[in-house]
Design a protein around this motif. Structure first.
Motif, PDB file in Angstrom:
ATOM      1  N   THR A   1       0.838  -1.200   0.000  1.00 19.19           N
ATOM      2  CA  THR A   1       0.000   0.000   0.000  1.00 19.19           C
ATOM      3  C   THR A   1       0.875   1.254   0.000  1.00 19.19           C
ATOM      4  O   THR A   1       0.589   2.227  -0.702  1.00 19.19           O
ATOM      5  CB  THR A   1      -0.930  -0.006   1.232  1.00 19.19           C
TER       6      THR A   1
ATOM      7  N   GLN B   1      -7.726   0.391   0.058  1.00 19.91           N
ATOM      8  CA  GLN B   1      -7.891  -0.864   0.775  1.00 19.91           C
ATOM      9  C   GLN B   1      -9.100  -0.800   1.706  1.00 19.91           C
ATOM     10  O   GLN B   1      -9.922  -1.703   1.736  1.00 19.91           O
ATOM     11  CB  GLN B   1      -6.615  -1.127   1.586  1.00 19.91           C
TER      12      GLN B   1
ATOM     13  N   ASP C   1      -6.138  -1.623  -4.691  1.00 13.09           N
ATOM     14  CA  ASP C   1      -5.605  -2.145  -3.435  1.00 13.09           C
ATOM     15  C   ASP C   1      -6.620  -3.090  -2.813  1.00 13.09           C
ATOM     16  O   ASP C   1      -7.607  -2.661  -2.230  1.00 13.09           O
ATOM     17  CB  ASP C   1      -5.295  -0.981  -2.484  1.00 13.09           C
TER      18      ASP C   1
ATOM     19  N   GLY D   1      -3.138  -2.740   6.417  1.00 13.98           N
ATOM     20  CA  GLY D   1      -4.458  -3.339   6.545  1.00 13.98           C
ATOM     21  C   GLY D   1      -4.417  -4.673   7.282  1.00 13.98           C
ATOM     22  O   GLY D   1      -5.195  -4.906   8.216  1.00 13.98           O
TER      23      GLY D   1
END
Ligand SMILES: Nc1ncnc2c1ncn2[C@@H]1O[C@H](COP(=O)(O)OP(=O)(O)OP(=O)(O)O)[C@@H](O)[C@H]1O
Ligand SMILES: Nc1ncnc2c1ncn2[C@@H]1O[C@H](COP(=O)(O)OP(=O)(O)OP(=O)(O)O)[C@@H](O)[C@H]1O
Ligand SMILES: NC(N)=O
Ligand SMILES: [Mg+2]
Ligand SMILES: [Mg+2]
Lengths: 399, 384, 265, 230, 295
Positions: free
Chosen positions: C45, C87, C169, D135
């Protein structure tokens, strides 16, 4: 699994529900309603209100103009501006400076050609800053341009650095406080705490003849309507949607290829200009502009009016300004000693229990009525509902 | 609230306006002035009213905001059609109301000492103009042998004008002005100024601060260890009402200049103080603006009786020469300027928070709002 | 078709003491469909952030279509033709789905153009609504969408932007199986005339749709190659796939994962 | 252990759930499945108290908890990992864990060690602000945070979303281990294989209602697939 | 030169007052996001508490002030609590609305004070032991100022302990960041909110008591400090204790020096300009925690 299977498992996708192209009448509905209201105000109100009340109503409309501007910047754009008194003041002072010079030009008692406060402060000639304001055209242009320029500059400086939310609100508040101190401190230029007052003439005519007051009233009503229509258009445009997007996700907007700095600066500037116009109209209506009207408290009052009317609705905000100020007048005329309680309670109750203000209440009543009849799918309330957080209605909102 | 309909001429009452700030920052001072106006109205009504009519006050709140003053003045004159209005405190509120009164030909009774340079046909000024307060105060300081002054004031028209007068006077009388400092209204940080005062050691300080700032100023001056003996601070906007809030300890011994103190020894004052405390409580004090406001009602009533009319033009014509034995002593309206002849007094704050007179002009001083009678004031800006 | 469209040279990103990207050189050619994988925290990312201007590289250069773009602000980079999804999806909750897409589609409008009222739905927006299956939700406020629906909206906005290079993403995270497949089809379709870079952890998805794969690990490129090559690389198994994934396939005939792997070969 | 009966809920006027029935037996793994937007997260949010039910009942260990505030449910033993790897961004990773451990009433400190054992990759990140995590790191933290509340019922909304394959496998193992330790699990999972390997019971949701519910052994993968493809 | 040096303690003293006024905001605004415009009125309540101590209970000023500090803390804290429980709690997630709401409440509190205590300022005598000051290296330090500084330092220590070392402090930060997540993590969000608001309001009460030493005690006392106090929190960075401290002292010094070189009016304007300039460099205040989340 094959591609065909994939298609089969996909959710059924009916043909795109394109928005119906609104009919000409539907598109003109808002302006027509506004025109009708203007006509009513001009024709009906004078039958019921004496000169003083009519004048007060014009004053409320000035606040309504400010409210429309704030509703765009705050309701749509999320910029809580606690300093709109500054822009109101800049517009007001611009016109008041002209009117002051106009008075002096006709006053044989003022041989120096200077306003009294300048003489007291020991000035001998008119300061450069004042000179161009002798021309009405310059003054009128300044009414819009000066607040616009200040707002654009400040907006650009802070939005560029992504100052927002509470930071922006507090900064604006400090701006109002500093501005008032500046005006008061520059007494030789501004008249200090006294402000500017006593404007007998404009463009050679007596401003306080009943006819002139009537003309002022007409101008205020029409200006309010025009500004409402302009802002309504802006709010309803793609730019209006973008503004809401910036409010809710400024950083995300950058990744759509837009520069939020300019998007915000534009709305902020536009709303400052509206406030400037309102301030200028206020001057012939009330006959005074003074620092007391530009500081933190009046600025918060502007925003409160918007909150009471409903920040997501331009029309609601305008109505809110009229209602709040009318309530304030009524309270204070009837309970000179305790009206603050009433006002405070009004604020608290409306904000606590009607977060979307009067407009929100009106909308839910309308929605209930509509539902109980039969949903008429198209046409939202003029310039209002879009961009409002809706805790309801997963199945689509009016467009 | 709105009284019964009808102009001031019919019925057995006459409506008058009371327009003071009952809310906002100025309420601190103006509420007490309102109380005094109410007291005078009650007394007059008790005695049978004016021209046989009871006075019916219509009260509005100026809310410490100039535009509100203008709006409410307009309302009182146009909607309520009052015979006259008692109101205002700050010069800004007066300036805001002035055009309204001129346009509607109303009559405003303004009760507070102010910066002069004004004389409207539609206002009667019952407080002191500069030659009845500032100039006598300077005379007093000069007599006491003070040769250097430090000027501190709030940043607005009254202090700025007062300081111009002081500067002109000082120049003519060989007094040195050490520094002239202004702070915004409501300012509360005076350390910088008090330490400068300590450093510069002027003979005296001339204080034109207004309102809350006085509290901070005197408290912080006291913290610095400066006492009235070392360096008197003469104030022109601190009266009995303010002393308690400042704290007697902090201001005891410092001089103030007014036309009236609660301790002023006149028969009328004994009655006034007694009546006021009777009406509003033993712990209440009286002060110069309160007394001026109280006088205003009586002067108006006298003018009405004289004119045998409530009409503004008639009343105005009757103003000249109206006299009264007021709590402050004899006062007389000067018809030309619509100011009063008043006695100037300097007093010193005592340990009870009251003010003891230490100097007086003996005779009432004729009002001279444009200071035309003072040579040293020639250079000063003035319209006439 | 092998013109380099995007090239990263010596990119390093440090956050305080911690080096998230530690000298990466990467070239993406025109027309490629490239997958970027790697352990959690590998820097995938962050790499996309660097390309799109969200993070300034500590050192190194980013060149897109021949122009250096590092140091440009986010919206300028979009204007040169790079679009991305996030994301964690971020959509404009108080605008309708249509408005969200419409804004994405019209960033090239002049200021005056923006001030015009939107009338109806333009062909681009309509097409995107259709392709992403969001048509039934066109009028809903984006705030009322479920997690998976938001992911779709992100993709729809990216499509509407019409960039030359699309950076996605984890587009299928949280999507149901069927929708993952639809996304895959869509990506394949788009990649016919666009350059696409996808970050994904879904190996099944990777195996089905990836052409070239780049593996990141601890801020560096661990390896590059085809799906098969990468999967077979023991270092990738070690840090990313885990031994189980490759060694214990056959115990359940109904296992999607294994079946797909078998199909692909 | 958990019993949901006739549960309806929604957002404002928009209704999402229509009379859902669901039971999670002691020491079992129940998997809720369904396409995007059918109401899975809404169901979990209603069970955990983030959304108030408009009608119906949630019973936990025989007590009606339908009206209890969310935090009380956690303290009663329901741990929740909401969808979308959320964490307390301004707190460090360590503080994220501590705050949860303390809030739920400070079970044994070994809970924290246990959670970290399960997610060793969090250990070097302990001092980092959660807001800057990747994430997958954040998702691992979210699960760890639920574990330190010492739950008897663990509710997970797509726990493997955004997680690298090797750790997905580890999470799967962990759930199995928890299960073995007697903790009941309610799971929403899009990876069919993972779900089917773990589940004792599978419940399929569509349009806010349960359309199928059966024991895992009574269902074939194909059946589930076809149920999900409605 | 001495004169310039002299501005340093003056600036620090001004800073201490700002700090004390801003500490409570650091909780209610910085931690909870509630823009409490009634904070100034809470200070006023604290100040009147000190007044009541000596005027109604006729306590000796020498210790009335010391007793007033805990009393004001509890009283204004409870007032804040009542406010939080009755209305503010409806507003979490709508920080800008709280501003308007509390502004209205502030107006009402002012009017209540006027009705109870009268419009004029009241006298709160300072303890004898705070009169005067000492000269240190030719610089004069007033006891009243030193007392305020000491009080501010004590409050800072207590707050720092509360925020960093204790469980509720952490929970408070968690709740502010994500209310829902906090709830499903087991945090009793309502209790945290109430406690936080109690503390923030209580601190305002303490500040109010201190302010009676240097300024007027009247219904509008809060107005004099509220704008500056908010600026301190903004410049310091929301919820950053270190930032609040530094910002208060910096703004105090800036004020003192600007006033020294120009005048009090212009100083205010210069401070504002400086803040805008500062935010150009550090838009989120002195200290902030970065998050990758898009907003
Ligand atoms: N602002 C920051 N400050 C400190 N560390 C950061 C910051 N931003 C990212 N990191 C760290 O950089 C590393 C790379 O993060 P990145 O989000 O790029 O990982 P990723 O490869 O996308 O992982 P995932 O698959 O879990 O999404 C992580 O360890 C993350 O914690
Ligand atoms: N805040 C909200 N307001 C209104 N409607 C909502 C809101 N959140 C979700 N919905 C609607 O409720 C329905 C169910 O949403 P939910 O998030 O429970 O779905 P889900 O099954 O978890 O989907 P996913 O797999 O995509 O996460 C969706 O149709 C969604 O549009
Ligand atoms: N007139 C005065 N004191 O303002
Ligand atoms: Mg990532
Ligand atoms: Mg979900």
């Amino acid at each position: 699994m094959t591609a065909d299977d994939t298609r089969a498992t996909a959710r059924p996708a009916p043909a795109v529900a394109t928005d119906p192209q609104p009919s000409l009448l539907a598109r003109l509905r808002g302006p027509l309603v506004v025109a009708a209201l203007v006509a009513a105000a001009l024709l009906v109100l004078p039958l019921f209100l004496d000169q003083f009340r009519l004048n007060l109503f014009a004053q409320y409309l000035c606040y309504a103009i400010v409210a429309i501007g704030i509703a765009l910047a705050w309701g749509r754009g999320g910029m809580l501006t606690l300093g709109h008194g500054v822009y109101f003041g800049l517009g007001g002072y611009a016109l008041a400076m002209h009117l002051t010079l106009a008075r002096i030009a006709e006053d044989p008692m003022a041989p120096g050609g200077l306003p009294d406060f300048m003489e007291w402060s020991g000035l001998e000639t008119l300061p450069l800053l004042w000179r161009p304001f002798a021309h009405p055209a310059f003054a009128l242009a300044a009414v819009v341009a000066v607040p616009g320029a200040v707002a654009a500059l400040l907006g650009w400086a802070v939005f560029r650095q992504r100052v927002r939310g509470a930071y922006f609100a507090i900064l604006n508040q400090a701006l109002a406080a500093a501005f008032v101190i500046l005006i008061i401190g520059q007494q030789h230029l501004t008249g200090g705490t006294n402000g500017l007052t006593d404007f007998p003439t404009f463009a050679g005519t007596d401003l306080y003849s009943p006819e002139a007051q009537w003309v002022v009233f007409v101008i205020v009503v029409i200006t309010t309507a025009l500004i409402y229509l302009l802002f309504r258009h802006v709010a309803g445009s793609r730019y209006g949607a973008l503004l809401v997007a910036v409010r809710d996700g400024e950083d995300r907007v950058r990744f759509l290829g837009y520069n939020p700095t300019w998007i915000k600066t534009f709305a902020y500037t536009l709303s400052a200009m509206a406030a400037g116009i309102a301030g200028a109209l206020f001057v012939p209506v009330m006959g005074i502009i003074s620092p007391e009207m530009l500081g933190v408290v009046p600025s918060i009052m502007f925003v409160l009016a918007v909150a009471i009317g409903g920040r997501y609705s331009l029309a609601g905000a305008a109505v809110g300004a009229v209602v709040m100020n009318a309530a304030q007048t009524t309270f204070s005329e009837n309970f000179a000693n305790g009206w603050l309680y009433l006002q405070g309670v009004l604020f608290v109750v409306v904000i606590a229990f009607a977060p979307r203000g009067l407009a929100g209440i009106a909308q839910s009543i309308a929605a209930t009525v509509q539902r109980s009849w039969r949903a008429r799918a198209t046409g939202g309330a003029a310039g209002s509902a879009a961009g409002a957080p809706q805790e309801t209605d997963a199945s689509g909102s009016p467009r | 609230g709105c009284g019964p309909a009808g102009g001031s001429d019919d019925g057995d009452t006459v409506k008058v306006g009371m327009l003071h700030s009952l809310s906002g920052t100025m309420a601190i001072s103006e509420v007490t002035v309102r109380d005094s106006v109410q007291l005078a109205i009650d007394e007059i009504n008790e005695d049978g009213g004016v021209l046989g009519r009871q006075i019916e006050p219509i009260e509005e709140d100026g809310a410490s905001d100039e535009a509100t003053f203008a709006e409410k003045a307009q309302k009182l004159l146009q909607s309520d059609q009052v015979a006259t209005v008692f109101g205002g405190w700050t010069s800004a509120s007066r300036k805001a109301m002035l055009p309204v009164f001129e346009r509607n030909n109303g009559l405003l009774w303004y009760p507070v000492q102010y910066e002069g340079l004004e004389a409207s046909d539609n206002i009667v000024y019952t407080g002191a103009t500069t030659n009845q307060q500032i100039v006598p105060a300077l005379d007093y300081l000069a007599e006491e042998g003070h040769e250097s002054l430090y000027l501190v004031g709030s940043d607005y028209v009254f202090p700025r004008t007062a300081n111009q007068i002081i500067t002109a006077y000082a120049e003519a009388n060989g007094i040195e002005i050490i520094e002239e400092e202004y702070t915004p209204l409501g300012h509360t940080e005076y350390s910088t100024i008090t330490s400068e005062i300590e450093r510069e050691e002027p003979d005296a300080v001339f204080n034109t601060l207004n309102g809350d700032s006085n509290v901070s100023f005197f408290q912080q001056l006291r913290s610095s260890g400066v006492t009235a003996d070392d360096m008197p601070v003469l104030s022109v906007s601190v009266a009995e009402e303010e002393v308690d809030g400042i704290g007697v300890d902090n201001i005891e011994g410092h001089p103030v200049a007014w036309n009236y103190y609660q301790t002023t020894e006149t028969p009328a004052n004994e009655e006034f103080v007694a009546a006021f405390q009777d009406a509003y409580g033993e712990d209440r004090v009286t002060s110069d603006p309160m007394q001026s406001a109280y006088n205003a009602v009586y002067l108006w009533a006298a003018a009405v009786e004289e004119a045998e009319s409530f009409e503004v033009d008639d009343v105005r014509a009757a103003l000249d020469g109206i006299e009264r034995d007021a709590p402050e002593g004899p006062i007389t309206i000067d018809g030309e300027t619509q100011h009063l002849a008043k006695t100037a007094r300097v007093g010193v704050v005592n340990e009870d928070g009251l003010i003891d007179e230490v100097w007086t002009s003996e005779e009432p001083i004729e009002p001279d709002p444009y200071l035309t009678g003072y040579d040293w004031a020639d250079d000063m800006a003035g319209e006439e | 078709m092998t013109h380099p469209l995007l090239s990263l040279n010596g990119i390093r990103v440090a956050f305080g003491d911690f080096t998230a990207i530690d000298g990466i050189d990467l070239t993406v050619n025109e027309g490629e469909l490239r997958f970027l994988i790697g352990p959690n925290g590998a820097g995938k990312t962050t790499l996309v952030d660097v390309v799109t201007g969200r993070t300034r590289p500590t050192s190194g250069t980013v060149t897109f279509a021949g122009q250096p773009i590092h140091g440009r602000s986010e919206h300028r980079i979009v204007r040169t033709g790079i679009g991305r999804t996030f994301q964690t999806s971020v959509v404009f909750e108080e605008l309708t789905v249509t408005d969200n897409i419409d804004l994405a589609a019209h960033f090239r409008l002049s200021p005056l153009g923006l001030l015009r009222r939107r009338r109806g739905i333009t062909a681009t927006v309509g097409g995107v609504l259709e392709r992403t299956g969001l048509a039934p939700l066109a009028g809903s406020l984006a705030g009322t969408l479920s997690h998976g629906q938001r992911q779709w909206l992100e993709i729809a906005m990216l499509l509407a932007q019409g960039p030359r290079l699309l950076l996605l993403d984890e587009p299928v995270a949280g999507m149901s199986r069927a929708e993952r497949e639809r996304t895959g089809e869509l990506l394949t379709e788009i990649s016919a005339d666009h350059t696409v870079v996808v970050i994904e952890h879904d190996m099944e998805f990777l195996r089905r749709y990836a052409r070239d794969v780049t593996v990141l690990h601890e801020g560096r490129i661990l390896t590059e190659g085809t799906v098969g090559e990468v999967q077979a690389d023991p270092r990738v198994q070690e840090v990313y796939l885990g031994r189980n994934q490759v060694t214990a396939p056959e115990h359940d005939g109904g296992d999607m994962l294994v079946r797909t792997a078998n199909e692909e070969g | 252990m958990l019993s949901v009966h006739g549960l309806s809920a929604g957002y404002g006027r928009a209704r999402v759930l229509f009379g859902v029935d669901l039971d999670v037996a002691d020491n079992s793994v129940t998997c809720v499945m369904g396409r995007n937007g059918v109401g899975k997260s809404t169901l979990l949010n209603t069970i955990t108290g983030l959304i108030t039910a408009t009608s119906g009942q949630v019973t936990f260990d025989g007590t009606d908890i339908t009206r209890r505030p969310a935090h009380a449910r956690v303290r009663a033993g329901i741990g929740y990992v909401p969808q979308g790897h959320e964490s307390f961004a301004p707190l460090t990773v360590a503080e994220n864990l501590d705050v949860a451990w303390e809030a739920a009433g400070r079970g044994p400190r070994t809970l924290v060690d246990g959670a970290l054992e399960l997610f060793p990759r969090l250990v070097p990140l302990m001092g980092r602000h959660a807001g800057v995590l990747s994430g997958g790191q954040a998702q691992q933290l979210a699960i760890a945070r639920a574990l330190v509340t010492n739950p008897r019922l663990l509710i997970l909304d797509e726990p493997t979303e955004g997680i690298q394959p090797s750790i997905v496998a580890e999470i799967e193992e962990a759930i199995a281990t928890l299960h073995a330790r007697g903790i009941a699990v309610l799971l929403v999972e899009q990876y069919l294989d993972v779900a089917l390997r773990l589940a004792d019971t599978v419940t399929v949701l569509d349009a806010g209602a349960v359309v199928h519910s059966a024991a895992r052994e009574d269902l074939s993968t194909e059946q589930v697939q076809s149920l999900l493809a409605i | 030169m001495d004169a310039i040096l002299n501005q340093i303690p003056i600036g620090l003293a001004i800073g201490a007052v700002l700090l004390l006024a801003a500490l409570g905001l650091n909780f209610t605004f910085g931690q909870m996001g509630v823009i409490n415009m009634a904070h100034g009125e809470f200070m006023m309540v604290g100040a009147y508490t000190a007044f009541v101590m000596h005027a109604w209970f006729e306590l000796n000023p020498d210790y009335a002030l010391v007793l007033a500090i805990p009393a004001a803390f509890v009283l204004t804290g409870l007032l804040g609590l009542a406010l939080e429980v009755s209305v503010i709690r409806r507003f979490y997630g709508r920080p800008l609305d709280t501003l308007l709401l509390t502004f209205g409440i502030g107006l009402v509190l002012q009017q209540i004070a006027r009705d109870i205590f009268g419009a004029p300022n009241v006298d709160v005598p300072a303890p004898v032991w705070l009169a005067g000051g000492v000269d240190v290296l030719g610089i004069r330090l007033h006891f009243a100022r030193l007392f305020i500084l000491a009080l501010a330092v004590l409050c800072v220590i207590a707050i720092a302990y509360y925020l960093n070392r204790s469980k509720p402090g952490r929970q408070m930060r968690a709740v502010l960041h994500n209310r829902d997540l906090a709830a499903v993590t087991g945090i009793a969000t309502r209790r945290i909110d109430a406690t936080t608001f109690f503390l923030g309001s209580g601190l305002a009460g303490i500040a109010g008591v201190a302010l009676t030493l240097i300024g007027p005690t009247g219904p509008t006392l809060g107005h004099n400090y509220i704008v500056d106090a908010f600026l301190v929190v903004v410049v310091g960075g929301l919820g950053q204790l270190r930032g609040t401290i530094l910002a208060a002292l910096a703004l105090g010094l800036l004020n003192a020096f600007a006033e020294f070189w120009t005048d009090a009016s212009l100083a205010k304007v210069l401070v504002f300009v400086a803040i805008i300039g500062f935010l150009q460099a550090r838009p989120q205040g002195m200290f902030t925690v970065r998050s990758r989340a898009l907003t």
